[in-house]
Enzyme design. Structure first.
Site, PDB file in Angstrom:
ATOM      1  N   ARG A  75      -8.309  -1.896 -11.494  1.00  0.00           N
ATOM      2  CA  ARG A  75      -9.701  -2.705 -11.225  1.00  0.00           C
ATOM      3  C   ARG A  75     -10.737  -1.814 -10.664  1.00  0.00           C
ATOM      4  NH1 ARG A  75      -9.477  -7.981 -11.137  1.00  0.00           N
ATOM      5  NH2 ARG A  75     -10.853  -8.380  -9.767  1.00  0.00           N
ATOM      6  N   PRO A 112      10.690  -1.320  -0.127  1.00  0.00           N
ATOM      7  CA  PRO A 112      10.199  -1.959   0.895  1.00  0.00           C
ATOM      8  C   PRO A 112       9.944  -1.095   2.294  1.00  0.00           C
ATOM      9  CG  PRO A 112      12.392  -2.720  -0.050  1.00  0.00           C
ATOM     10  CD  PRO A 112      11.951  -1.625  -0.398  1.00  0.00           C
ATOM     11  N   GLU A 159      20.199  -2.170  -4.049  1.00  0.00           N
ATOM     12  CA  GLU A 159      20.016  -2.031  -2.492  1.00  0.00           C
ATOM     13  C   GLU A 159      18.632  -0.695  -2.468  1.00  0.00           C
ATOM     14  OE1 GLU A 159      20.771  -3.981   0.078  1.00  0.00           O
ATOM     15  OE2 GLU A 159      21.023  -4.905  -1.445  1.00  0.00           O
ATOM     16  N   ASP A 170     -15.544  -7.317  -4.568  1.00  0.00           N
ATOM     17  CA  ASP A 170     -14.322  -8.020  -4.461  1.00  0.00           C
ATOM     18  C   ASP A 170     -14.115  -8.189  -3.070  1.00  0.00           C
ATOM     19  OD1 ASP A 170     -13.526  -9.262  -6.743  1.00  0.00           O
ATOM     20  OD2 ASP A 170     -12.456  -7.594  -7.284  1.00  0.00           O
TER      21      ASP A 170
HETATM   22  C1  9D3 Z   1      18.093  -5.179   3.829  1.00  0.00           C
HETATM   23  C2  9D3 Z   1      17.941  -4.217   2.904  1.00  0.00           C
HETATM   24  N1  9D3 Z   1      16.975  -4.865   1.904  1.00  0.00           N
HETATM   25  C3  9D3 Z   1      15.838  -3.919   2.299  1.00  0.00           C
HETATM   26  C4  9D3 Z   1      14.640  -4.934   2.556  1.00  0.00           C
HETATM   27  C5  9D3 Z   1      17.582  -4.511   0.637  1.00  0.00           C
HETATM   28  C6  9D3 Z   1      16.450  -4.477  -0.433  1.00  0.00           C
HETATM   29  C7  9D3 Z   1      15.875  -5.923  -0.793  1.00  0.00           C
HETATM   30  C8  9D3 Z   1      15.116  -5.776  -1.898  1.00  0.00           C
HETATM   31  C9  9D3 Z   1      16.183  -3.242  -1.062  1.00  0.00           C
HETATM   32  C10 9D3 Z   1      15.187  -3.504  -2.320  1.00  0.00           C
HETATM   33  C11 9D3 Z   1      14.714  -4.653  -2.687  1.00  0.00           C
HETATM   34  C12 9D3 Z   1      13.766  -4.782  -3.853  1.00  0.00           C
HETATM   35  N2  9D3 Z   1      12.263  -4.535  -3.458  1.00  0.00           N
HETATM   36  C13 9D3 Z   1      11.697  -3.593  -3.860  1.00  0.00           C
HETATM   37  O1  9D3 Z   1      12.172  -2.703  -4.640  1.00  0.00           O
HETATM   38  C14 9D3 Z   1      10.334  -3.518  -3.408  1.00  0.00           C
HETATM   39  C15 9D3 Z   1       9.596  -4.366  -2.240  1.00  0.00           C
HETATM   40  C16 9D3 Z   1      10.064  -5.341  -1.463  1.00  0.00           C
HETATM   41  O2  9D3 Z   1      11.197  -6.082  -1.477  1.00  0.00           O
HETATM   42  N3  9D3 Z   1       8.973  -6.012  -0.758  1.00  0.00           N
HETATM   43  C17 9D3 Z   1       7.679  -5.334  -0.597  1.00  0.00           C
HETATM   44  N4  9D3 Z   1       7.386  -4.168  -1.036  1.00  0.00           N
HETATM   45  C18 9D3 Z   1       8.371  -3.993  -2.079  1.00  0.00           C
HETATM   46  S1  9D3 Z   1       7.967  -2.587  -3.012  1.00  0.00           S
HETATM   47  C19 9D3 Z   1       9.552  -2.530  -3.778  1.00  0.00           C
END
Ligand code: 9D3
Length: 258
Positions: free
Chosen positions: A161, A96, A123, A176
């Protein structure tokens, strides 16, 4: 026997390798794997666990909720992934916190010989693994999903793609949405009348110049209406403004001044 030469190698580190059937077995991406254009190897960190429970995670230093994937386990799984794709391919962790995925990044990654993708659960991953072994972190957008697998598949699909021969028509990837910075125009097919609504007349005219103009005008108007981040009225060229005017797509407040 493969139908064609191998173009691209993926190796993915994931606790849920079976999820990748979604891209390996279905549709355009499925065909690319089945005919040998792309190759995918899957590497489960669980297999690198050293205890009898198959532990791959541990409690976060400093406390707090959830568990963190350990650096030694991730590193061992990554070593297997690297061995499977032989040459020096970029290592991407989907997290994230990463750089947001867009068409430009997907196109750039498609120029490589392949990609190693690390997908996390829980996490997250121990930061030292990311610092020492990951070239780039990639996010799919500002929302939370339950793990890295769907983001990894999304990234792989977007990259595939851009590979020659994966799409039926070579122009398709370039045409696209987003590549040209515009949303797509609306599409219509039979029946010609549907619940009292006709197909736009120009599309039945056979005038390919007019059709191309109308489609561009529609794409411009939709992008202006829906995605001010992609296109602003201020940045519309005089030619495109004329096009919008011609097809009666200039909103009342954007007509000629005074
Ligand atoms: C507040 C803590 N969270 C971070 C935003 C914990 C957390 C939540 C969900 C940590 C990892 C995840 C799993 N998500 C991914 O691995 C992930 C992801 C996402 O949740 N949103 C956008 N892109 C991605 S890329 C990998």
């Amino acid at each position: 026997m493969p139908d064609r030469d191998l173009l691209y190698r993926f190796a993915v580190v994931t606790l849920f390798p079976e999820m990748f059937a979604a891209i390996q077995q279905w549709g355009i991406t499925g065909r690319a794997f089945q005919n040998g254009t792309c190759q995918l190897t899957l590497h489960d960190p669980r297999e690198e666990a050293t205890d009898r429970h198959g532990t791959v995670d541990d409690r976060p230093y400093g406390g707090g909720p959830g568990m963190v994937m350990t650096a030694p386990i991730l590193s061992a799984a990554l070593a297997k992934a690297k061995a499977a794709v032989d040459s020096n391919m970029p290592v991407i962790a989907v997290t994230p916190q990463g750089q947001k995925l867009d068409a430009k990044l997907a196109q750039k990654l498609a120029e490589k010989p392949g990609l190693i993708v690390v997908a996390g659960r829980y996490e997250g991953m121990d930061e030292r693994f990311i610092e020492q072994e990951v070239d780039l972190e990639v996010s799919i957008g500002d929302f939370v999903v339950s793990g890295g697998e769907l983001p990894a598949m999304l990234l792989m699909d977007a990259v595939m793609r851009w590979l020659p021969g994966v799409l039926g028509h070579p122009e398709s990837a370039v045409e696209d949405s987003f590549t040209e910075g515009l949303l797509d125009c609306p599409h219509y097919t039979r029946p010609e009348a549907y619940q009292g609504q006709a197909v736009p007349e120009v599309l039945l005219s056979g005038d390919h110049g007019a059709i191309a103009q109308w489609r561009r005008a529609q794409a411009l108007r939709r992008t202006l209406d829906r995605r001010p981040d992609l296109l602003s009225w201020e940045s519309i060229s005089p030619e495109d403004r004329l096009l919008l005017e011609k097809w009666d797509l200039l909103p009342a407040d954007r007509g000629r001044q005074s």
